[in-house]
Design a protein around this motif. Structure first.
Motif, PDB file in Angstrom:
ATOM      1  N   ALA A 242       7.892  10.594  -5.879  1.00 20.55           N
ATOM      2  CA  ALA A 242       7.874  11.587  -6.964  1.00 20.55           C
ATOM      3  C   ALA A 242       9.124  11.467  -7.830  1.00 20.55           C
ATOM      4  CB  ALA A 242       7.772  12.987  -6.364  1.00 20.55           C
ATOM      5  N   LEU A 243      10.282  11.273  -7.199  1.00 20.30           N
ATOM      6  CA  LEU A 243      11.528  11.117  -7.949  1.00 20.30           C
ATOM      7  C   LEU A 243      11.511   9.838  -8.779  1.00 20.30           C
ATOM      8  CD1 LEU A 243      14.175  12.255  -5.298  1.00 20.30           C
ATOM      9  CD2 LEU A 243      13.537  13.461  -7.399  1.00 20.30           C
ATOM     10  N   LEU A 244      11.027   8.753  -8.188  1.00 26.73           N
ATOM     11  CA  LEU A 244      10.979   7.483  -8.909  1.00 26.73           C
ATOM     12  C   LEU A 244       9.978   7.544 -10.060  1.00 26.73           C
ATOM     13  CD1 LEU A 244      12.048   4.624  -9.060  1.00 26.73           C
ATOM     14  CD2 LEU A 244      10.354   3.933  -7.363  1.00 26.73           C
TER      15      LEU A 244
ATOM     16  N   PRO B 201      13.547   3.548 -15.015  1.00 30.42           N
ATOM     17  CA  PRO B 201      12.648   2.398 -14.883  1.00 30.42           C
ATOM     18  C   PRO B 201      12.207   1.788 -16.209  1.00 30.42           C
ATOM     19  CG  PRO B 201      12.060   4.050 -13.267  1.00 30.42           C
ATOM     20  CD  PRO B 201      13.096   4.670 -14.172  1.00 30.42           C
ATOM     21  N   ARG B 202      12.033   2.595 -17.247  1.00 34.54           N
ATOM     22  CA  ARG B 202      11.614   2.046 -18.539  1.00 34.54           C
ATOM     23  C   ARG B 202      12.709   1.170 -19.162  1.00 34.54           C
ATOM     24  NH1 ARG B 202      13.048   5.481 -22.990  1.00 34.54           N
ATOM     25  NH2 ARG B 202      11.051   5.032 -23.982  1.00 34.54           N
TER      26      ARG B 202
ATOM     27  N   LEU C 242       4.575   0.180 -15.673  1.00 32.85           N
ATOM     28  CA  LEU C 242       5.713  -0.732 -15.618  1.00 32.85           C
ATOM     29  C   LEU C 242       5.284  -2.180 -15.820  1.00 32.85           C
ATOM     30  CD1 LEU C 242       7.688   0.874 -12.663  1.00 32.85           C
ATOM     31  CD2 LEU C 242       8.404   0.793 -15.053  1.00 32.85           C
ATOM     32  N   VAL C 243       4.113  -2.534 -15.292  1.00 33.59           N
ATOM     33  CA  VAL C 243       3.591  -3.884 -15.484  1.00 33.59           C
ATOM     34  C   VAL C 243       3.359  -4.152 -16.972  1.00 33.59           C
ATOM     35  CG1 VAL C 243       1.456  -5.203 -15.211  1.00 33.59           C
ATOM     36  CG2 VAL C 243       2.623  -4.308 -13.202  1.00 33.59           C
ATOM     37  N   GLU C 244       2.800  -3.178 -17.667  1.00 30.64           N
ATOM     38  CA  GLU C 244       2.566  -3.344 -19.110  1.00 30.64           C
ATOM     39  C   GLU C 244       3.886  -3.413 -19.877  1.00 30.64           C
ATOM     40  OE1 GLU C 244      -0.210  -4.059 -20.457  1.00 30.64           O
ATOM     41  OE2 GLU C 244      -1.411  -3.767 -18.651  1.00 30.64           O
ATOM     42  N   MET C 245       4.848  -2.589 -19.501  1.00 28.78           N
ATOM     43  CA  MET C 245       6.155  -2.640 -20.159  1.00 28.78           C
ATOM     44  C   MET C 245       6.846  -3.975 -19.927  1.00 28.78           C
ATOM     45  SD  MET C 245       7.756   1.166 -19.547  1.00 28.78           S
ATOM     46  CE  MET C 245       7.090   2.603 -20.399  1.00 28.78           C
ATOM     47  N   ARG C 246       6.723  -4.483 -18.709  1.00 29.13           N
ATOM     48  CA  ARG C 246       7.317  -5.783 -18.411  1.00 29.13           C
ATOM     49  C   ARG C 246       6.664  -6.868 -19.262  1.00 29.13           C
ATOM     50  NH1 ARG C 246      11.489  -9.012 -17.331  1.00 29.13           N
ATOM     51  NH2 ARG C 246      10.775 -10.951 -16.366  1.00 29.13           N
TER      52      ARG C 246
END
Length: 309
Positions: free
Chosen positions: A22-24, A30-31, A217-221
């Motif tokens: 939940a915190l992560l 992360p972005r 995150l996969v899409e951002m990467r």
């Protein structure tokens, strides 16, 4: 004693089942570095599975030894237990076996189903697509602006005729670069454990949240990798416009199951990130995050293999 080890693993499992994910999921860092965040998510998932199964296994084997390797060896060699074996020991051993079988089984089943679905879609698409002007891409006659890739042993990158008509050359190059990033970095493998986690533990709220977070995150990467291959001062805006065009064209229905699409998730957040990019994660923060991921894996491993607490 092993009961103390089991208690420590149970506490760690509880933390990794809800508070830590939940915190992560709510964190903003992360972005700033999706790749590091993806590594952390993989560590959370693997450490959580080790902890919950390990806690059950350690408690169940406690009568046979003072460490998990010693107790497991005693059971395998038929050595009698050193203490009274109660009903709760048999129950936890059974639960450990069932949970391990379910998690591994669901993971394998998800992989097999996804692989079969992708193969079927690839075979159907090969009947109707033709080479596109963009290198390594195939053209699909479809009015909606769609771009996706099908990973696997024979990867396929598909652009719809609607996408080609909607975008200019620079935007098409950005879309192709995004999909190539998915294929080159095998992003589907990052997603697979969380697809299985959500399927195996649907009652766990963190499972669905983790899957959604990893997909974003996969899409951002892929966006970040695509930007590196683009040139010009407006490359961020170019990619953002392409994402908006794909998302607004109602082309989602044309994307096969198991494919990775340029408009695959968190479109608004990705567009904002492209147009107003956050500052990169400092080097010390990257090292700290990666060290935390390694530590997260080492703690349950040490508790399982080293002498009992």
């Amino acid at each position: 004693m092993l009961p103390a080890t089991a208690a420590a693993l149970a506490v760690l499992a509880a933390l990794l089942a809800w508070p830590v994910p939940a915190l992560l999921e709510r964190a903003r860092w992360p972005r700033r570095d999706p790749l590091v965040a993806l590594v952390c998510w993989q560590a959370v998932g693997l450490a959580g599975g080790l902890s919950i199964i390990g806690a059950l296994l350690v408690h169940g084997l406690a009568p046979w030894g003072h460490s998990l390797p010693e107790a497991a060896w005693s059971v395998l060699t038929g050595h009698p237990a050193d203490a009274v074996v109660r009903g709760d020991h048999w129950v936890t051993l059974t639960l450990a076996g069932v949970l391990a079988a379910e998690l591994v089984g669901v993971l394998l089943l998800s992989w097999l189903r996804t692989t079969r679905t992708r193969r079927r879609h690839r075979e159907l698409l090969e009947l109707v697509v033709r080479p596109a002007a963009q290198p390594e891409a195939r053209l699909l006659e479809h009015p909606a602006p769609v771009a996706f890739c099908i990973p696997g042993g024979r990867p396929m990158l598909v652009l719809s005729s609607g996408m080609v008509a909607e975008l200019d050359d620079a935007q098409l190059a950005a879309v192709v670069a995004h999909e190539r990033a998915h294929l080159r970095e095998h992003h589907h493998l990052y997603l697979l454990p969380f697809v299985a986690w959500e399927a195996a533990l649907p009652v766990l709220p963190a499972a669905a949240g983790a899957h959604a977070a990893v997909r974003t995150l996969v899409e951002m990467r892929a966006d970040d990798v695509a930007l590196r291959s683009l040139s010009g001062p407006d490359r961020r805006r170019t990619l953002a416009r392409a994402i908006v065009a794909a998302a607004g064209g109602a082309g989602g229905a044309a994307v096969p199951s198991g494919a990775l699409a340029v408009a695959g998730g968190a479109v608004r957040e990705r567009v904002v990130r492209l147009l107003a990019p956050p500052s990169p994660l400092p080097g010390w923060a990257r090292v700290l995050a990666l060290a935390s991921a390694v530590l997260l894996l080492l703690v349950p491993t040490a508790l399982l293999l080293l002498p009992a607490l």
